[in-house]
Scaffold this motif. Structure first.
Motif, short mmCIF file in Angstrom:
data_model
loop_
_atom_site.label_atom_id
_atom_site.label_comp_id
_atom_site.label_asym_id
_atom_site.label_seq_id
_atom_site.Cartn_x
_atom_site.Cartn_y
_atom_site.Cartn_z
N MET A 1 0.84 -1.17 0.00
CA MET A 1 0.00 0.00 0.00
C MET A 1 0.89 1.24 0.00
SD MET A 1 -3.21 0.88 2.59
CE MET A 1 -3.71 -0.79 2.81
N THR A 2 0.56 2.19 -0.84
CA THR A 2 1.35 3.43 -0.91
C THR A 2 1.09 4.29 0.33
OG1 THR A 2 -0.39 4.70 -2.01
CG2 THR A 2 1.12 3.43 -3.44
N ALA A 3 1.94 5.28 0.53
CA ALA A 3 1.77 6.19 1.66
C ALA A 3 0.42 6.91 1.56
CB ALA A 3 2.92 7.20 1.70
N GLU A 4 0.05 7.30 0.35
CA GLU A 4 -1.24 7.97 0.16
C GLU A 4 -2.39 7.05 0.58
OE1 GLU A 4 -3.68 10.35 -3.35
OE2 GLU A 4 -2.05 8.98 -3.92
N GLU A 5 -2.34 5.80 0.18
CA GLU A 5 -3.39 4.84 0.55
C GLU A 5 -3.42 4.61 2.05
OE1 GLU A 5 -5.84 3.24 -1.29
OE2 GLU A 5 -5.23 4.78 -2.73
N ARG A 6 -2.24 4.49 2.65
CA ARG A 6 -2.19 4.30 4.11
C ARG A 6 -2.77 5.50 4.84
NH1 ARG A 6 3.12 2.99 3.03
NH2 ARG A 6 3.85 4.66 4.40
N LEU A 7 -2.52 6.69 4.33
CA LEU A 7 -3.07 7.90 4.95
C LEU A 7 -4.60 7.92 4.85
CD1 LEU A 7 -0.40 10.42 3.65
CD2 LEU A 7 -0.91 9.98 6.08
N ILE A 8 -5.13 7.57 3.69
CA ILE A 8 -6.58 7.55 3.51
C ILE A 8 -7.21 6.49 4.41
CG2 ILE A 8 -8.44 7.00 1.87
CD1 ILE A 8 -6.67 8.29 -0.32
N GLU A 9 -6.65 5.29 4.40
CA GLU A 9 -7.22 4.21 5.21
C GLU A 9 -7.13 4.53 6.70
OE1 GLU A 9 -9.06 1.59 4.17
OE2 GLU A 9 -8.87 2.60 2.23
N SER A 10 -6.04 5.11 7.13
CA SER A 10 -5.89 5.47 8.54
C SER A 10 -6.90 6.55 8.93
CB SER A 10 -4.46 5.97 8.81
OG SER A 10 -3.54 4.93 8.60
N THR A 11 -7.10 7.49 8.05
CA THR A 11 -8.07 8.55 8.31
C THR A 11 -9.48 7.99 8.37
OG1 THR A 11 -6.61 10.15 7.24
CG2 THR A 11 -8.92 10.81 7.54
N ARG A 12 -9.80 7.07 7.48
CA ARG A 12 -11.12 6.41 7.51
C ARG A 12 -11.37 5.78 8.87
NH1 ARG A 12 -11.99 2.15 2.93
NH2 ARG A 12 -13.99 2.07 3.99
N GLU A 13 -10.42 5.01 9.34
CA GLU A 13 -10.57 4.32 10.62
C GLU A 13 -10.68 5.32 11.77
OE1 GLU A 13 -10.93 1.02 11.60
OE2 GLU A 13 -11.35 0.76 9.47
N LEU A 14 -9.84 6.32 11.76
CA LEU A 14 -9.86 7.30 12.85
C LEU A 14 -11.15 8.12 12.86
CD1 LEU A 14 -6.12 8.38 12.72
CD2 LEU A 14 -7.28 7.28 14.66
N LEU A 15 -11.65 8.49 11.70
CA LEU A 15 -12.92 9.22 11.65
C LEU A 15 -14.04 8.36 12.22
CD1 LEU A 15 -12.76 10.93 8.12
CD2 LEU A 15 -12.73 12.08 10.36
N TRP A 16 -14.04 7.08 11.90
CA TRP A 16 -15.07 6.17 12.40
C TRP A 16 -14.95 6.00 13.92
CZ3 TRP A 16 -15.57 0.41 10.45
CH2 TRP A 16 -16.86 -0.06 10.73
N GLU A 17 -13.72 5.94 14.42
CA GLU A 17 -13.49 5.74 15.85
C GLU A 17 -13.65 7.02 16.66
OE1 GLU A 17 -9.48 4.27 16.23
OE2 GLU A 17 -9.90 2.55 14.95
N ARG A 18 -13.09 8.13 16.16
CA ARG A 18 -12.94 9.33 16.98
C ARG A 18 -13.69 10.56 16.49
NH1 ARG A 18 -6.38 9.48 17.74
NH2 ARG A 18 -6.11 7.35 18.50
N GLY A 19 -14.16 10.53 15.26
CA GLY A 19 -14.77 11.73 14.69
C GLY A 19 -13.72 12.67 14.13
N TYR A 20 -14.18 13.77 13.57
CA TYR A 20 -13.28 14.70 12.90
C TYR A 20 -12.32 15.38 13.87
CZ TYR A 20 -11.69 18.28 9.64
OH TYR A 20 -10.91 19.09 8.84
N VAL A 21 -12.85 15.94 14.94
CA VAL A 21 -11.99 16.68 15.89
C VAL A 21 -10.96 15.75 16.52
CG1 VAL A 21 -11.99 17.92 18.10
CG2 VAL A 21 -13.67 18.50 16.36
N GLY A 22 -11.37 14.53 16.83
CA GLY A 22 -10.46 13.57 17.46
C GLY A 22 -9.45 12.95 16.52
N THR A 23 -9.57 13.27 15.24
CA THR A 23 -8.64 12.74 14.24
C THR A 23 -7.62 13.81 13.91
OG1 THR A 23 -10.36 11.30 13.34
CG2 THR A 23 -8.48 11.73 11.92
N SER A 24 -6.54 13.80 14.64
CA SER A 24 -5.49 14.81 14.43
C SER A 24 -4.54 14.37 13.33
CB SER A 24 -4.70 15.01 15.72
OG SER A 24 -3.93 13.86 16.01
#
Length: 189
Positions: A1-24
């Motif tokens: 997985m490219t860095a761009e893909e890892r960033l998108i996937e990580s953001t997806r998971e964090l948004l689901w877990e923590r919401g926008y504000v909690g996703t730094s």
């Protein structure tokens, strides 16, 4: 997985877990194993990355639903397959949870993929229901658009009730209830 893909996937998971504000940005970079330079090379900032993640989540949800909607069987069998498929109920709907995030809904660009996904889902369910009605699977007076809206409302409400109870039982009961109501509207019922 490219860095761009890892960033998108990580953001997806964090948004689901923590919401926008909690996703730094720092949390995204740590989870993705990517540095700040890599993040800002691919995305102009957190809002841009969040939009890519929300779009990816919406695309994923549509693709999973389409597998059941375009599958074999009667309309009620395909809708049942969609409603009964395996889900992470206690985490909530990945799209539905985002509608409860004030920062997401306050942003027209971040909210748009959510609206589009629910519009697509409502429309696709209505198509399957209309197809079933035209094949005499459902009563002639079944309204596909209203019924589709009801199915989505019950499903999303089931997620909320399950999370509130910390149990999948309310979700399962909601799904079973809407399926029973739908079965009662079949021509063979």
């Amino acid at each position: 997985m490219t860095a761009e893909e890892r960033l998108i996937e990580s953001t997806r998971e964090l948004l689901w877990e923590r919401g926008y504000v909690g996703t730094s940005p720092k949390a995204i970079q740590q989870r993705a194993g990517a540095g700040q330079g890599s993040m800002y090379h691919h995305f102009s900032g957190k809002p841009d990355l969040a939009l890519a993640a929300v779009r990816r989540t919406a695309e994923d949800m549509r693709a999973k639903a389409e597998v059941q909607f375009s599958g074999e069987g009667t309309a009620i069998e395909r809708i049942s397959a969609y409603l009964l498929r395996e889900r992470e109920v206690l985490r909530g709907c990945p799209i539905g949870r985002l509608t409860q995030d004030p920062d997401i809904v306050a942003s027209p660009s971040l909210r748009r993929p959510l609206e589009e996904t629910f519009d697509w889902l409502r429309g696709r369910l209505a198509e399957v229901l209309a197809e079933g009605r035209s094949r005499n699977e459902f009563a002639v007076d079944l309204d596909p658009a209203d019924t589709a809206a009801t199915i989505i409302a019950v499903l999303q409400g089931g997620y909320v009730l399950a999370r509130a109870a910390d149990s999948t039982e309310p979700f399962d009961r909601a799904v079973n209830g809407v399926l029973a109501l739908l079965a009662a509207r079949t021509r063979t019922a």
